[in-house]
Design a protein around this motif. Structure first.
Motif, PDB file in Angstrom:
ATOM      1  N   ALA A  63      28.943  18.059  34.646  1.00 19.74           N
ATOM      2  CA  ALA A  63      29.027  19.616  34.871  1.00 19.74           C
ATOM      3  C   ALA A  63      29.271  20.126  33.534  1.00 19.74           C
ATOM      4  O   ALA A  63      29.318  21.238  33.589  1.00 19.74           O
ATOM      5  N   ALA A  64      28.831  19.225  32.261  1.00 23.61           N
ATOM      6  CA  ALA A  64      29.179  19.873  31.277  1.00 23.61           C
ATOM      7  C   ALA A  64      28.147  21.123  30.802  1.00 23.61           C
ATOM      8  O   ALA A  64      28.760  22.284  30.408  1.00 23.61           O
ATOM      9  N   LEU A  65      26.983  21.256  30.964  1.00 26.67           N
ATOM     10  CA  LEU A  65      26.082  22.312  30.744  1.00 26.67           C
ATOM     11  C   LEU A  65      26.688  23.597  31.743  1.00 26.67           C
ATOM     12  O   LEU A  65      26.667  24.596  31.304  1.00 26.67           O
ATOM     13  N   LEU A  66      27.020  23.189  32.948  1.00 26.15           N
ATOM     14  CA  LEU A  66      27.472  24.538  33.934  1.00 26.15           C
ATOM     15  C   LEU A  66      28.687  25.046  33.224  1.00 26.15           C
ATOM     16  O   LEU A  66      28.859  26.362  33.289  1.00 26.15           O
ATOM     17  N   LEU A  67      29.886  24.217  32.743  1.00 23.42           N
ATOM     18  CA  LEU A  67      30.794  24.646  31.941  1.00 23.42           C
ATOM     19  C   LEU A  67      30.581  25.441  30.704  1.00 23.42           C
ATOM     20  O   LEU A  67      31.207  26.327  30.434  1.00 23.42           O
ATOM     21  N   LEU A  68      29.812  24.902  30.117  1.00 19.18           N
ATOM     22  CA  LEU A  68      29.320  25.755  28.864  1.00 19.18           C
ATOM     23  C   LEU A  68      28.708  26.880  29.041  1.00 19.18           C
ATOM     24  O   LEU A  68      29.167  27.997  28.410  1.00 19.18           O
ATOM     25  N   ALA A  69      27.865  27.090  30.212  1.00 18.11           N
ATOM     26  CA  ALA A  69      27.500  28.341  30.502  1.00 18.11           C
ATOM     27  C   ALA A  69      28.480  29.407  31.076  1.00 18.11           C
ATOM     28  O   ALA A  69      28.643  30.534  30.852  1.00 18.11           O
ATOM     29  N   ALA A  70      29.577  28.635  31.851  1.00 22.33           N
ATOM     30  CA  ALA A  70      30.842  29.374  32.297  1.00 22.33           C
ATOM     31  C   ALA A  70      31.646  30.271  31.298  1.00 22.33           C
ATOM     32  O   ALA A  70      31.886  31.263  31.146  1.00 22.33           O
ATOM     33  N   PHE A  71      32.137  29.290  30.328  1.00 19.25           N
ATOM     34  CA  PHE A  71      32.981  29.515  29.255  1.00 19.25           C
ATOM     35  C   PHE A  71      32.419  30.180  27.938  1.00 19.25           C
ATOM     36  O   PHE A  71      32.986  30.756  27.310  1.00 19.25           O
ATOM     37  N   ALA A  72      31.123  29.768  27.695  1.00 21.74           N
ATOM     38  CA  ALA A  72      30.631  30.409  26.452  1.00 21.74           C
ATOM     39  C   ALA A  72      29.574  31.604  26.933  1.00 21.74           C
ATOM     40  O   ALA A  72      29.040  32.138  25.740  1.00 21.74           O
ATOM     41  N   VAL A  73      29.190  31.851  27.862  1.00 16.29           N
ATOM     42  CA  VAL A  73      28.349  32.876  28.195  1.00 16.29           C
ATOM     43  C   VAL A  73      29.134  33.863  29.191  1.00 16.29           C
ATOM     44  O   VAL A  73      29.273  35.100  28.879  1.00 16.29           O
ATOM     45  N   ALA A  74      29.250  33.337  30.451  1.00 17.18           N
ATOM     46  CA  ALA A  74      29.710  34.193  31.526  1.00 17.18           C
ATOM     47  C   ALA A  74      31.262  34.723  31.034  1.00 17.18           C
ATOM     48  O   ALA A  74      31.270  36.257  31.255  1.00 17.18           O
ATOM     49  N   ALA A  75      32.255  34.067  30.888  1.00 15.73           N
ATOM     50  CA  ALA A  75      33.484  34.517  30.463  1.00 15.73           C
ATOM     51  C   ALA A  75      33.521  35.559  29.417  1.00 15.73           C
ATOM     52  O   ALA A  75      34.181  36.866  29.437  1.00 15.73           O
ATOM     53  N   PRO A  76      32.767  35.126  28.313  1.00 14.94           N
ATOM     54  CA  PRO A  76      32.895  36.402  27.000  1.00 14.94           C
ATOM     55  C   PRO A  76      32.004  37.702  27.658  1.00 14.94           C
ATOM     56  O   PRO A  76      32.791  38.626  27.334  1.00 14.94           O
ATOM     57  N   MET A  77      31.318  37.625  28.316  1.00 12.09           N
ATOM     58  CA  MET A  77      30.558  38.758  28.796  1.00 12.09           C
ATOM     59  C   MET A  77      31.449  39.518  29.679  1.00 12.09           C
ATOM     60  O   MET A  77      31.495  40.689  29.328  1.00 12.09           O
ATOM     61  N   SER A  78      32.049  38.921  30.881  1.00 10.32           N
ATOM     62  CA  SER A  78      32.857  39.761  31.645  1.00 10.32           C
ATOM     63  C   SER A  78      34.078  40.239  31.046  1.00 10.32           C
ATOM     64  O   SER A  78      34.232  41.407  31.495  1.00 10.32           O
ATOM     65  N   GLU A  79      34.937  39.375  30.287  1.00  8.64           N
ATOM     66  CA  GLU A  79      35.876  39.895  29.496  1.00  8.64           C
ATOM     67  C   GLU A  79      35.587  40.985  28.528  1.00  8.64           C
ATOM     68  O   GLU A  79      36.713  42.036  28.487  1.00  8.64           O
ATOM     69  N   GLU A  80      34.564  40.695  27.869  1.00  9.62           N
ATOM     70  CA  GLU A  80      34.549  41.653  26.759  1.00  9.62           C
ATOM     71  C   GLU A  80      33.932  43.204  27.389  1.00  9.62           C
ATOM     72  O   GLU A  80      34.617  44.120  27.019  1.00  9.62           O
ATOM     73  N   VAL A  81      33.185  43.034  28.329  1.00 10.19           N
ATOM     74  CA  VAL A  81      32.773  44.305  29.052  1.00 10.19           C
ATOM     75  C   VAL A  81      33.952  45.066  29.615  1.00 10.19           C
ATOM     76  O   VAL A  81      33.956  46.463  29.416  1.00 10.19           O
ATOM     77  N   LEU A  82      34.911  44.441  30.384  1.00 13.62           N
ATOM     78  CA  LEU A  82      36.151  44.911  30.830  1.00 13.62           C
ATOM     79  C   LEU A  82      37.077  45.468  29.508  1.00 13.62           C
ATOM     80  O   LEU A  82      37.552  46.504  29.514  1.00 13.62           O
ATOM     81  N   ALA A  83      37.423  44.407  28.519  1.00 12.99           N
ATOM     82  CA  ALA A  83      38.463  44.854  27.693  1.00 12.99           C
ATOM     83  C   ALA A  83      37.866  45.671  26.509  1.00 12.99           C
ATOM     84  O   ALA A  83      38.426  47.086  26.177  1.00 12.99           O
ATOM     85  N   ARG A  84      36.726  45.136  25.710  1.00  9.82           N
ATOM     86  CA  ARG A  84      36.504  46.083  24.391  1.00  9.82           C
ATOM     87  C   ARG A  84      35.451  46.929  24.854  1.00  9.82           C
ATOM     88  O   ARG A  84      35.000  47.498  24.097  1.00  9.82           O
ATOM     89  N   GLY A  85      34.873  46.917  26.191  1.00 10.24           N
ATOM     90  CA  GLY A  85      33.751  47.955  26.614  1.00 10.24           C
ATOM     91  C   GLY A  85      34.474  48.915  27.382  1.00 10.24           C
ATOM     92  O   GLY A  85      34.817  50.070  26.830  1.00 10.24           O
ATOM     93  N   PHE A  86      34.667  48.611  28.679  1.00 13.31           N
ATOM     94  CA  PHE A  86      35.172  49.729  29.485  1.00 13.31           C
ATOM     95  C   PHE A  86      36.591  50.146  28.911  1.00 13.31           C
ATOM     96  O   PHE A  86      36.893  51.308  28.823  1.00 13.31           O
TER      97      PHE A  86
END
Length: 254
Positions: A153-176
């Protein structure tokens, strides 16, 4: 003239309604966005449990949720839920999604400056961790990532923590959150501080030491959001930080 006729009074221009949620509006919508993110994440776990024919109860959800593949999919599914909630909040204000969140590309100089600052902060915390005899990465994250690597599940975890998580958290915190709070009585400095605190609270699975590190990094991200006026910059920095941590932990034993 019509302007002098009492039956036809002159038109009075009223100030346009601000297209930004201020302090309380941002806070309440921020809570809604966070709940939407959580619903998206837990929804993925429930769906996987249902597909396996397991009863939808706490025991089943805990069993399925501990698996690396499930956790990765959960983080990934939090992204569309977050974007939808943010889009709704901005749509109600009839504002531009791109402008509201400052989705503008940074310059290479800004990206380089932000990356160098991030590296220095991480190295400082790494040095402190070694001096105190602490692990540089929380133990449960190390176990999760290495387990995911061993289970394919390495690639799936990589996509989750290096792509999805940064986008979700940044859109909320430093974005909205930053956008609305910086337009309120908090101004930019207060918005950086409070949005960093909220971002830290999102990581309550860590102990106080790691939470202090998260808060410090959040302050740097907030400063770069203010300095560059670009959310893409903080998303890129966040992704760089997570990507480095995931790669070092999975394959280099860091």
């Amino acid at each position: 003239m019509d302007s002098l006729n009492p039956d036809h009074p002159p038109l009075i221009e009223t100030a346009a309604t601000p297209r930004v949620w201020k302090f309380w509006g941002t806070a309440l919508w921020g809570l809604f966005i966070f709940v939407a993110m959580f619903v998206g994440q837990i929804g993925a776990v429930i769906a996987l449990a249902a597909l396996r024919g397991l009863p939808i109860d706490l025991a089943s959800l805990q069993l399925v949720g501990r698996e690396p593949q499930t956790l990765a999919l959960s983080v990934i599914m939090g992204l569309p839920a977050t974007l939808l909630a943010v889009w709704l909040a901005i749509r109600i204000k009839k504002a531009s999604f791109v402008d509201y969140l400052a989705l503008h590309w940074p310059s290479w100089k800004q990206l380089l400056f932000g990356a160098v600052g991030l590296i220095l902060i991480v190295l400082l915390w790494e040095t402190m961790s070694r001096a105190l005899g602490r692990e540089a990465t929380p133990g449960f994250m190390t176990d999760l990532l290495k387990s995911g690597r061993d289970k394919g599940a390495a690639l799936l975890l990589l996509a989750a923590f290096a792509v999805a998580a940064p986008m979700s958290e940044e859109v909320l915190a430093r974005g909205f959150l930053y956008r609305g709070w910086s337009a309120s009585f908090l101004r930019s400095s207060g918005a950086i501080l409070l949005s960093s605190l909220v971002w830290t609270v999102v990581h309550l699975q860590y102990d106080m030491y790691f939470l202090a590190e998260v808060f410090t990094i959040g302050l740097w991200f907030g400063y770069m959001r203010y300095r560059a006026g670009s959310l893409w910059l903080t998303i890129a920095l966040h992704a760089l930080n997570n990507l480095t941590a995931v790669v070092l932990t999975m394959w280099l034993g860091g």
